[in-house]
Enzyme design. Structure first.
Site, PDB file in Angstrom:
ATOM      1  N   GLY A   1       0.843  -1.188   0.000  1.00 35.60           N
ATOM      2  CA  GLY A   1       0.000   0.000   0.000  1.00 35.60           C
ATOM      3  C   GLY A   1       0.877   1.235   0.000  1.00 35.60           C
ATOM      4  O   GLY A   1       1.931   1.280  -0.661  1.00 35.60           O
TER       5      GLY A   1
ATOM      6  N   LYS B   1       7.356   5.446  19.300  1.00 38.57           N
ATOM      7  CA  LYS B   1       6.467   5.821  18.188  1.00 38.57           C
ATOM      8  C   LYS B   1       5.004   5.608  18.595  1.00 38.57           C
ATOM      9  O   LYS B   1       4.118   6.394  18.230  1.00 38.57           O
ATOM     10  CB  LYS B   1       6.817   4.964  16.955  1.00 38.57           C
ATOM     11  CG  LYS B   1       5.897   5.147  15.756  1.00 38.57           C
ATOM     12  CD  LYS B   1       6.484   6.044  14.715  1.00 38.57           C
ATOM     13  CE  LYS B   1       5.548   6.438  13.590  1.00 38.57           C
ATOM     14  NZ  LYS B   1       5.609   5.570  12.429  1.00 38.57           N
TER      15      LYS B   1
ATOM     16  N   ASN C   1       1.181   7.732  18.204  1.00 41.06           N
ATOM     17  CA  ASN C   1      -0.069   7.154  17.688  1.00 41.06           C
ATOM     18  C   ASN C   1      -1.161   7.152  18.766  1.00 41.06           C
ATOM     19  O   ASN C   1      -2.333   7.385  18.463  1.00 41.06           O
ATOM     20  CB  ASN C   1       0.168   5.723  17.186  1.00 41.06           C
ATOM     21  CG  ASN C   1       1.103   5.676  15.992  1.00 41.06           C
ATOM     22  OD1 ASN C   1       2.013   4.864  15.926  1.00 41.06           O
ATOM     23  ND2 ASN C   1       0.899   6.569  15.046  1.00 41.06           N
TER      24      ASN C   1
ATOM     25  N   ASN D   1      -3.919  16.883  12.774  1.00 39.36           N
ATOM     26  CA  ASN D   1      -3.036  16.655  13.919  1.00 39.36           C
ATOM     27  C   ASN D   1      -2.783  17.930  14.727  1.00 39.36           C
ATOM     28  O   ASN D   1      -2.870  17.935  15.960  1.00 39.36           O
ATOM     29  CB  ASN D   1      -1.695  16.095  13.445  1.00 39.36           C
ATOM     30  CG  ASN D   1      -1.842  14.715  12.830  1.00 39.36           C
ATOM     31  OD1 ASN D   1      -2.941  14.165  12.786  1.00 39.36           O
ATOM     32  ND2 ASN D   1      -0.749  14.146  12.339  1.00 39.36           N
TER      33      ASN D   1
ATOM     34  N   SER E   1      -4.514  12.057  10.233  1.00 39.72           N
ATOM     35  CA  SER E   1      -3.870  10.814  10.663  1.00 39.72           C
ATOM     36  C   SER E   1      -4.398   9.613   9.880  1.00 39.72           C
ATOM     37  O   SER E   1      -5.504   9.667   9.327  1.00 39.72           O
ATOM     38  CB  SER E   1      -4.107  10.583  12.153  1.00 39.72           C
ATOM     39  OG  SER E   1      -5.421  10.101  12.348  1.00 39.72           O
ATOM     40  N   SER E   2      -3.614   8.523   9.878  1.00 39.48           N
ATOM     41  CA  SER E   2      -4.043   7.339   9.121  1.00 39.48           C
ATOM     42  C   SER E   2      -5.352   6.793   9.682  1.00 39.48           C
ATOM     43  O   SER E   2      -6.194   6.286   8.934  1.00 39.48           O
ATOM     44  CB  SER E   2      -2.961   6.268   9.146  1.00 39.48           C
ATOM     45  OG  SER E   2      -2.653   5.938  10.476  1.00 39.48           O
TER      46      SER E   2
ATOM     47  N   GLU F   1      -6.448   0.591  13.099  1.00 36.95           N
ATOM     48  CA  GLU F   1      -5.473  -0.155  13.913  1.00 36.95           C
ATOM     49  C   GLU F   1      -5.671   0.109  15.409  1.00 36.95           C
ATOM     50  O   GLU F   1      -4.755  -0.064  16.203  1.00 36.95           O
ATOM     51  CB  GLU F   1      -4.055   0.223  13.475  1.00 36.95           C
ATOM     52  CG  GLU F   1      -3.733  -0.226  12.059  1.00 36.95           C
ATOM     53  CD  GLU F   1      -2.284   0.039  11.635  1.00 36.95           C
ATOM     54  OE1 GLU F   1      -1.591  -0.905  11.231  1.00 36.95           O
ATOM     55  OE2 GLU F   1      -1.856   1.212  11.704  1.00 36.95           O
TER      56      GLU F   1
HETATM   57  P1  NAD Z   1      -2.198   0.663   3.339  1.00 39.49           P
HETATM   58  O1  NAD Z   1      -3.587   0.350   3.741  1.00 39.49           O
HETATM   59  O2  NAD Z   1      -1.941   1.781   2.379  1.00 39.49           O
HETATM   60  O3  NAD Z   1      -1.495  -0.637   2.713  1.00 39.49           O
HETATM   61  C1  NAD Z   1      -1.712  -1.925   3.191  1.00 39.49           C
HETATM   62  C2  NAD Z   1      -1.691  -2.863   1.986  1.00 39.49           C
HETATM   63  O4  NAD Z   1      -1.752  -4.205   2.461  1.00 39.49           O
HETATM   64  C3  NAD Z   1      -2.876  -2.684   1.024  1.00 39.49           C
HETATM   65  O5  NAD Z   1      -2.405  -2.451  -0.290  1.00 39.49           O
HETATM   66  C4  NAD Z   1      -3.636  -4.009   1.126  1.00 39.49           C
HETATM   67  O6  NAD Z   1      -4.230  -4.415  -0.100  1.00 39.49           O
HETATM   68  C5  NAD Z   1      -2.513  -4.949   1.526  1.00 39.49           C
HETATM   69  N1  NAD Z   1      -2.952  -6.206   2.161  1.00 39.49           N
HETATM   70  C6  NAD Z   1      -3.997  -6.418   3.006  1.00 39.49           C
HETATM   71  N2  NAD Z   1      -4.022  -7.723   3.387  1.00 39.49           N
HETATM   72  C7  NAD Z   1      -2.965  -8.338   2.775  1.00 39.49           C
HETATM   73  C8  NAD Z   1      -2.459  -9.653   2.785  1.00 39.49           C
HETATM   74  N3  NAD Z   1      -3.043 -10.628   3.501  1.00 39.49           N
HETATM   75  N4  NAD Z   1      -1.345  -9.927   2.051  1.00 39.49           N
HETATM   76  C9  NAD Z   1      -0.750  -8.955   1.304  1.00 39.49           C
HETATM   77  N5  NAD Z   1      -1.194  -7.685   1.260  1.00 39.49           N
HETATM   78  C10 NAD Z   1      -2.280  -7.368   1.990  1.00 39.49           C
HETATM   79  O7  NAD Z   1      -1.384   0.884   4.711  1.00 39.49           O
HETATM   80  P2  NAD Z   1      -0.116   1.837   4.973  1.00 39.49           P
HETATM   81  O8  NAD Z   1      -0.587   3.225   5.200  1.00 39.49           O
HETATM   82  O9  NAD Z   1       0.927   1.549   3.956  1.00 39.49           O
HETATM   83  O10 NAD Z   1       0.342   1.292   6.404  1.00 39.49           O
HETATM   84  C11 NAD Z   1       1.026   0.060   6.569  1.00 39.49           C
HETATM   85  C12 NAD Z   1       1.615   0.037   7.985  1.00 39.49           C
HETATM   86  O11 NAD Z   1       2.561   1.116   8.105  1.00 39.49           O
HETATM   87  C13 NAD Z   1       0.574   0.299   9.093  1.00 39.49           C
HETATM   88  O12 NAD Z   1       0.930  -0.423  10.246  1.00 39.49           O
HETATM   89  C14 NAD Z   1       0.699   1.792   9.352  1.00 39.49           C
HETATM   90  O13 NAD Z   1       0.292   2.176  10.651  1.00 39.49           O
HETATM   91  C15 NAD Z   1       2.207   1.969   9.180  1.00 39.49           C
HETATM   92  N6  NAD Z   1       2.646   3.323   8.834  1.00 39.49           N
HETATM   93  C16 NAD Z   1       1.974   4.055   7.874  1.00 39.49           C
HETATM   94  C17 NAD Z   1       2.452   5.318   7.547  1.00 39.49           C
HETATM   95  C18 NAD Z   1       1.807   6.141   6.455  1.00 39.49           C
HETATM   96  O14 NAD Z   1       2.161   7.320   6.303  1.00 39.49           O
HETATM   97  N7  NAD Z   1       0.927   5.585   5.628  1.00 39.49           N
HETATM   98  C19 NAD Z   1       3.569   5.844   8.213  1.00 39.49           C
HETATM   99  C20 NAD Z   1       4.216   5.069   9.173  1.00 39.49           C
HETATM  100  C21 NAD Z   1       3.749   3.794   9.473  1.00 39.49           C
END
Ligand code: NAD
Length: 308
Positions: free
Chosen positions: A9, A186, A190, A204, A256-257, A269
């Site tokens: 993602g 971190k 959150n 935020n 925020s996410s 989450e």
């Molecule tokens: P997202 O929802 O954009 O991406 C998650 C991806 O996982 C999606 O493309 C979905 O199709 C895929 N997915 C779901 N189930 C799956 C499976 N069984 N197998 C393979 N793929 C699968 O999420 P994100 O924003 O990229 O966040 C991912 C993690 O990173 C989270 O824990 C989030 O808290 C953390 N995070 C996000 C950010 C941000 O800015 N987006 C920053 C720091 C940390």
């Protein structure tokens, strides 16, 4: 280095894309077929703070069987999907594979360890931010350091090799052995920001413009800090409340996410963030009333049908 990103993602595409762009052999593994097809046909589009580019060297698939054993597997699904995604990622993991999680919340490293063994897991935190724009496209929203460390003391230099590969891709990375301290540090941000913005719809920075949300932010973080103290975790930030407020100011205009998830009608989450503090507090005999209320409110909003 041969690298698979499980969960491609917003963040998975960012790390995968940048690592592919400097010559690593990178495979994105995701359950979203349309996204996979667009990436394979047109490449991955990254816009934003690190520049605009289209990466055509990267491959995407819905099946880990297509990829085979990798040197590094980066897990970037939402925490709610970690266990299932890692079970399906077994074909990627060989005797020398390391599995990295930079996901938010508690319990990801432990869930991955159950499937692959603790000695293969490295964990950490990232200050990068990314937004999914649609199939095959992300926006790099903000950058900062990545800090990684092993769950158990390491015997070789594989972590340093990963660090070097990340640096070459423009991802500033350092190694720190206090992994749980990093994750809990971190987590404080959150805890203070995500649920409150998801419930109120505020950005935020706006959390500090209202005495009410500022007080709730302080109390939620203080509860989490007490749980960490009783658990014996040394959190990096000496004053977590001041740290979380500084994050609010630095990311003032961010939604925020968790707020984005709520707006989209996606599962949040909450259970691995505020909900995890409630669960740990119950186990350790620490009162966490503010986190409990925040958790229950977010769970209610998750269940409510979207307006319109
Ligand atoms: P997202 O929802 O954009 O991406 C998650 C991806 O996982 C999606 O493309 C979905 O199709 C895929 N997915 C779901 N189930 C799956 C499976 N069984 N197998 C393979 N793929 C699968 O999420 P994100 O924003 O990229 O966040 C991912 C993690 O990173 C989270 O824990 C989030 O808290 C953390 N995070 C996000 C950010 C941000 O800015 N987006 C920053 C720091 C940390």
């Amino acid at each position: 280095m041969k690298i698979a990103v499980v969960g491609a993602g917003a963040m998975g595409c960012l790390y995968g894309g940048l690592l592919s762009d400097v010559g690593n052999q990178v495979f994105l593994v995701d359950v979203w077929q349309e996204h996979v097809d667009v990436i394979n046909q047109k490449g991955l589009s990254i816009s934003g703070v690190s520049g605009d580019r289209r990466i055509t060297s990267i491959r995407a698939t819905t099946s880990a069987m297509d990829v085979g054993i990798c040197d590094l597997v980066i897990v970037f699904v939402k925490s709610t999907a970690t266990r299932l995604a890692v079970q399906h990622a077994q074909p990627l993991i060989g005797a020398d594979t390391l599995v990295l999680t930079l996901q938010n919340g508690l319990g990801n490293a432990e869930a991955i360890s159950e499937s692959v063994g603790e000695d293969k897991v490295i964990a950490g935190v990232t200050a990068h931010g990314s937004t999914l724009l649609g199939p095959g496209a992300i926006r790099h929203a903000g950058q900062g350091p990545t800090v990684i460390g092993p769950l158990v003391p390491r015997q070789d230099n594989r972590l340093e090799k990963i660090c070097t590969a990340f640096q070459q891709a423009g991802l500033e990375t350092i190694v720190d052995d206090n992994v749980m301290g990093l994750i809990w540090g971190k987590l404080m941000a959150n805890i203070g920001i995500n649920a409150l913005t998801a419930i109120t719809g505020l950005q935020n920075g706006e959390l500090l413009q209202y005495a009410e949300t500022e007080e709730l932010l302080e109390k939620a973080v203080q509860e989490a800090r007490e749980v960490a103290r009783v658990k014996g975790i040394t959190v990096k930030e000496e004053d977590p409340v001041a740290y979380v407020k500084s994050v609010c100011r630095k990311t003032a205009e961010n939604r925020s996410s968790m707020l984005q998830d709520i707006t989209r009608g996606s599962r949040t989450e909450i259970d691995v963030i505020n909900g995890a503090i409630v669960a740990e507090g119950l186990r350790l005999g620490v009162e966490t009333p503010v986190n409990r209320v925040l958790t229950l409110l977010v769970r209610t909003i998750e269940k409510k049908p979207l307006a319109g």
